[in-house]
Scaffold this motif. Sequence first.
Motif, PDB file in Angstrom:
ATOM      1  N   LYS B  69       0.939  -1.275  -0.323  1.00  0.00           N
ATOM      2  CA  LYS B  69       0.173  -0.058  -0.167  1.00  0.00           C
ATOM      3  C   LYS B  69       0.827   0.840   0.183  1.00  0.00           C
ATOM      4  O   LYS B  69       0.038   2.193  -0.557  1.00  0.00           O
ATOM      5  N   LEU B  70       1.621   1.280   0.787  1.00  0.00           N
ATOM      6  CA  LEU B  70       2.630   2.817   0.999  1.00  0.00           C
ATOM      7  C   LEU B  70       3.560   2.882  -0.553  1.00  0.00           C
ATOM      8  O   LEU B  70       4.353   3.985  -0.504  1.00  0.00           O
ATOM      9  N   ALA B 103      -0.372   6.352  21.611  1.00  0.00           N
ATOM     10  CA  ALA B 103      -0.472   7.470  21.127  1.00  0.00           C
ATOM     11  C   ALA B 103       1.048   7.495  20.396  1.00  0.00           C
ATOM     12  O   ALA B 103       0.694   8.129  18.949  1.00  0.00           O
ATOM     13  N   ASP B 104       2.258   7.508  21.384  1.00  0.00           N
ATOM     14  CA  ASP B 104       3.419   8.368  20.951  1.00  0.00           C
ATOM     15  C   ASP B 104       3.869   7.170  19.586  1.00  0.00           C
ATOM     16  O   ASP B 104       4.324   7.871  18.541  1.00  0.00           O
ATOM     17  N   GLU B 105       3.319   6.185  20.353  1.00  0.00           N
ATOM     18  CA  GLU B 105       4.057   4.857  18.675  1.00  0.00           C
ATOM     19  C   GLU B 105       3.266   5.435  18.196  1.00  0.00           C
ATOM     20  O   GLU B 105       3.571   4.933  16.578  1.00  0.00           O
ATOM     21  N   ILE B 106       2.024   5.421  17.996  1.00  0.00           N
ATOM     22  CA  ILE B 106       1.181   5.995  16.208  1.00  0.00           C
ATOM     23  C   ILE B 106       1.799   6.841  16.121  1.00  0.00           C
ATOM     24  O   ILE B 106       1.571   6.992  14.636  1.00  0.00           O
ATOM     25  N   LEU B 107       1.707   8.095  16.159  1.00  0.00           N
ATOM     26  CA  LEU B 107       2.568   8.656  15.489  1.00  0.00           C
ATOM     27  C   LEU B 107       3.414   8.846  14.985  1.00  0.00           C
ATOM     28  O   LEU B 107       3.822   9.505  13.768  1.00  0.00           O
ATOM     29  N   ALA B 108       5.099   8.086  15.735  1.00  0.00           N
ATOM     30  CA  ALA B 108       5.512   7.731  15.540  1.00  0.00           C
ATOM     31  C   ALA B 108       5.519   7.196  14.070  1.00  0.00           C
ATOM     32  O   ALA B 108       6.546   7.176  13.372  1.00  0.00           O
ATOM     33  N   GLY B 109       4.516   6.023  13.915  1.00  0.00           N
ATOM     34  CA  GLY B 109       4.597   4.966  12.666  1.00  0.00           C
ATOM     35  C   GLY B 109       4.113   6.057  11.637  1.00  0.00           C
ATOM     36  O   GLY B 109       4.492   5.820  10.816  1.00  0.00           O
ATOM     37  N   ALA B 110       2.894   6.676  12.236  1.00  0.00           N
ATOM     38  CA  ALA B 110       2.576   8.200  10.897  1.00  0.00           C
ATOM     39  C   ALA B 110       3.494   8.311  10.729  1.00  0.00           C
ATOM     40  O   ALA B 110       3.928   8.750   9.069  1.00  0.00           O
ATOM     41  N   SER B 111       4.210   9.102  11.685  1.00  0.00           N
ATOM     42  CA  SER B 111       6.152  10.335  10.808  1.00  0.00           C
ATOM     43  C   SER B 111       6.437   9.543   9.653  1.00  0.00           C
ATOM     44  O   SER B 111       7.497   9.682   9.110  1.00  0.00           O
ATOM     45  N   LEU B 112       6.708   7.686  10.080  1.00  0.00           N
ATOM     46  CA  LEU B 112       7.554   6.926   9.193  1.00  0.00           C
ATOM     47  C   LEU B 112       6.947   7.397   7.889  1.00  0.00           C
ATOM     48  O   LEU B 112       7.342   7.313   6.527  1.00  0.00           O
ATOM     49  N   MET B 113       5.499   7.194   8.166  1.00  0.00           N
ATOM     50  CA  MET B 113       4.727   6.547   6.687  1.00  0.00           C
ATOM     51  C   MET B 113       5.391   8.386   5.629  1.00  0.00           C
ATOM     52  O   MET B 113       4.763   7.948   5.212  1.00  0.00           O
ATOM     53  N   LEU B 114       4.910   8.528   6.753  1.00  0.00           N
ATOM     54  CA  LEU B 114       4.731  10.017   6.007  1.00  0.00           C
ATOM     55  C   LEU B 114       5.988  10.150   5.632  1.00  0.00           C
ATOM     56  O   LEU B 114       7.164  10.716   4.302  1.00  0.00           O
ATOM     57  N   GLN B 115       7.176   9.776   5.798  1.00  0.00           N
ATOM     58  CA  GLN B 115       8.721  10.047   5.899  1.00  0.00           C
ATOM     59  C   GLN B 115       8.975   9.397   3.703  1.00  0.00           C
ATOM     60  O   GLN B 115       9.792   9.040   3.477  1.00  0.00           O
ATOM     61  N   VAL B 116       8.410   7.392   3.937  1.00  0.00           N
ATOM     62  CA  VAL B 116       7.870   6.555   3.058  1.00  0.00           C
ATOM     63  C   VAL B 116       7.381   7.382   2.113  1.00  0.00           C
ATOM     64  O   VAL B 116       7.606   7.856   0.233  1.00  0.00           O
ATOM     65  N   LEU B 117       6.430   8.319   1.988  1.00  0.00           N
ATOM     66  CA  LEU B 117       5.696   8.821   1.186  1.00  0.00           C
ATOM     67  C   LEU B 117       5.711  10.339   0.365  1.00  0.00           C
ATOM     68  O   LEU B 117       5.722  11.189  -0.604  1.00  0.00           O
ATOM     69  N   ALA B 118       6.886  10.720   0.761  1.00  0.00           N
ATOM     70  CA  ALA B 118       7.531  12.147   1.413  1.00  0.00           C
ATOM     71  C   ALA B 118       7.946  12.701  -0.494  1.00  0.00           C
ATOM     72  O   ALA B 118       7.380  13.626  -0.951  1.00  0.00           O
TER      73      ALA B 118
END
Lengths: 339, 472
Positions: B69-70, B103-118
């Motif tokens: 998906k990513l 919550a912090d782990e979820i946000l870190a994961g979201a940041s990782l996904m943003l990094q992949v999609l940047a």
Amino acid sequence: MTQTTPPRTLPDVATLMRQVLYALLPGTALLLYLYGFGLLSNLILACLCAWGLEALMLHLRQRPLPPFLSDYSVIVTGWLLAVSLPACSPWWLILISMVFAVVIGKHLYGGLGQNPFNPAMLGYAAVLISFPLEMTRWPDPARTGFDAAGLDALLAGVFGIGSLHWDSLSGATPLDQVRMALHGGKSLVDSGMPLFSWPRTLGWNLLNLAWLGGGLWLLWQRVISWHIPVALLGSLTLFSGLFWLLDPGHYASPLFHLLQGATMLGTFFIATDPVTASTTPLGKILYAGGIGAFVYIIRTWGGYPDAMAFAVLIMNMAVPLLDHYTQPRVYGHRHRWLP
Amino acid sequence: MRPARSPTPPACPIPASCSGRRGGLDEADPQGLPPLPDYTQLDDATLRCRICEAGIVGLGGAVFPAAIKLNVKPDVPIRQLIINGAECEPWITCDDMLMRTRADEILAGASLMLQVLASHAPDGKLTCLIGIEDNKPEAIASMQTALMALTLREGRSPPHTLRVVPIPTRYPAGGEKQLIRQLTGQEVPSGGRPADIGMICHNVATARAIYRAVALGEPLMSRYVTVTGDGVTAPANFEVPFGMPVGELVRHAGGMLEPDCTLNMGGSMMGMALHSEQVPVVKATNCIRVLRPLPEQAPDITLPCIRCGRCAEACPMSLLPQQLFWHAHARELEQAEALHLFDCIECGCCTHVCPSHIPLVSYYRFAKADIRSKRTARTLADQARTRHEFREQRLERARRERAEKLARHKAAVKQSPPTERNIPDDSGTAGVAATPPPAADDPRNAAIQAALERAQARKAALTQQEPRESGS
């Protein structure tokens, strides 16, 4: 691994039909007050006929009796016919109209949910065309009721026992008077129409308000949606208002049309019949708008004083077409007519 | 290790981490996935590879591999990342609990996904919308606090914008298409993917799993599961290792209140009844419901459709469920498809509101399966027909070629002198005998001769080199 069905906490068909019957109570109570035994006999005969014919047809069609006899849909049909037919209707008139409604209108098309025409209105229209004399003999409310005179009228009218001088009892409805005045070229004031005389005109107004009350309760209970009542009353107001503004001397006012005849009964209890109405939101608005227009056209220029039955039946015919062309836009699809 | 039965059809055995006796694979291989603490410096291919290795799938219920998906096509622009914090169905609270506690782990994961999609963002900046139902104030507060902490850490110029957006609680708010419309007002085109409108949507639990896989080197081996229902002693959320039998999980929640309770996997709208306590928890298991047996009552009688239109009002996809029902019932599959049967997300809203108690969704599932099997059959028939036609063509061509060859031979025989035809021929081919002997000055013969000489020379050179090579 079996898929489970979602829980059902919402009303079923029988509950919906019972709610319609509750909503019919205020209007029925007023009618009972006005016509006494005459209406009671209508109600009892119509419901018995409806129930009996439904059981007979289910038996002939080899369908299970209990679920269908307890869904109240046929009782609603019978009840609607009982309050539409003139009080003290002869038993055979009620039977014939119920045969048309239940046998021909409902079961020959395949029973509950399959009929294209509103069964109650089909039965009403059939006897209106076949027996115009009996169908226009509304007894005078002042001469009927729960008393000895009412009982006499009941026996004479329903079962033909004893003699009844209809001329002394029946009277033209206000809608009749307006139409006759219009056709005779007289203005409304000259026709001597008593606009607020009890119980003739005011009785009809009150009756319509009672149906309106029941209908609003149905709306509040979310048994019916707003589309059909709003569009029907809106279209009737629009057409009657237009002609009334052009020539107030000849054409009756919108308020008169809204509160006379079967307007409110038809709007909230007949046009909203889900089986025969359009199902899409836009389709409902067009369907009800068409009924309002036909009611005004037939009342004003047609051969019958009231028109709800014919208007509903005509628009019933248009429902498949309306449903086909008014399908809502599905998520993720472009609109049918937009680029 | 005993193979367990899969809860999803087809029921195939799954070797699982905790089912029956241990056989050796009790823990993740410590050398398998090294933690990558400096993950902010990694490129998207490395991160996707790690996500794939850790076995991370969409934990919202669809279990689609997250790495795929990513892995957006290079020319597809992505502007928004949607993080789905709305529960799939009523009864389920596992995402709620996850957001409250991780919550912090979820946000870190979201940041990782943003990094992949940047690299897909036209201006290098992405917006991340985290949709949470408004009946979960604690989850919203927890996520907002974690988001504030993240913003403080990142300082003045964060690379991407993250936002927590409360959305109305109205099933199916957690559906991908419904969530996207609720958050952005845009609709995923029919038959398309969110990437077609520049969005990627992932569940909160997937985001957390991605963080743990990348930063801690932890493969996806457990998930949050809600155990609830009126038949369980202590309803709760658990972090459950995959493969744990459902019966054991229920015992952890205090066990059943009555012995003859039924087990359901999933929520009340789209769930499935389980026929065995031995069914394991899998990656798609978000909820186990333990339900008391219903009191004895008349069987649910289905009445005919009365066209009331409640189903159409309830449908989140604005379909016409009753028309679909008529066509599915009459097996008029073309008409059902024309009414966009395949846009149905099978949420069950229409079945829930139907006053005639018609199992509408079951009809749609049946019709869809019918259409799919017909399509498969048609494809197979087409392939068989193509093969057959090709074979016919091939046979016809062979026949024609044989006939032509025969005709050529006959013509050659006819042209050759009659004396030679009378000589008995050993080889049996009159044509060869009829051809004149090759002339010495033919350029073709000269070329053949030259090639033969070259080959001989090469061979000679090779035999000279060989002993030297083998000796070295």
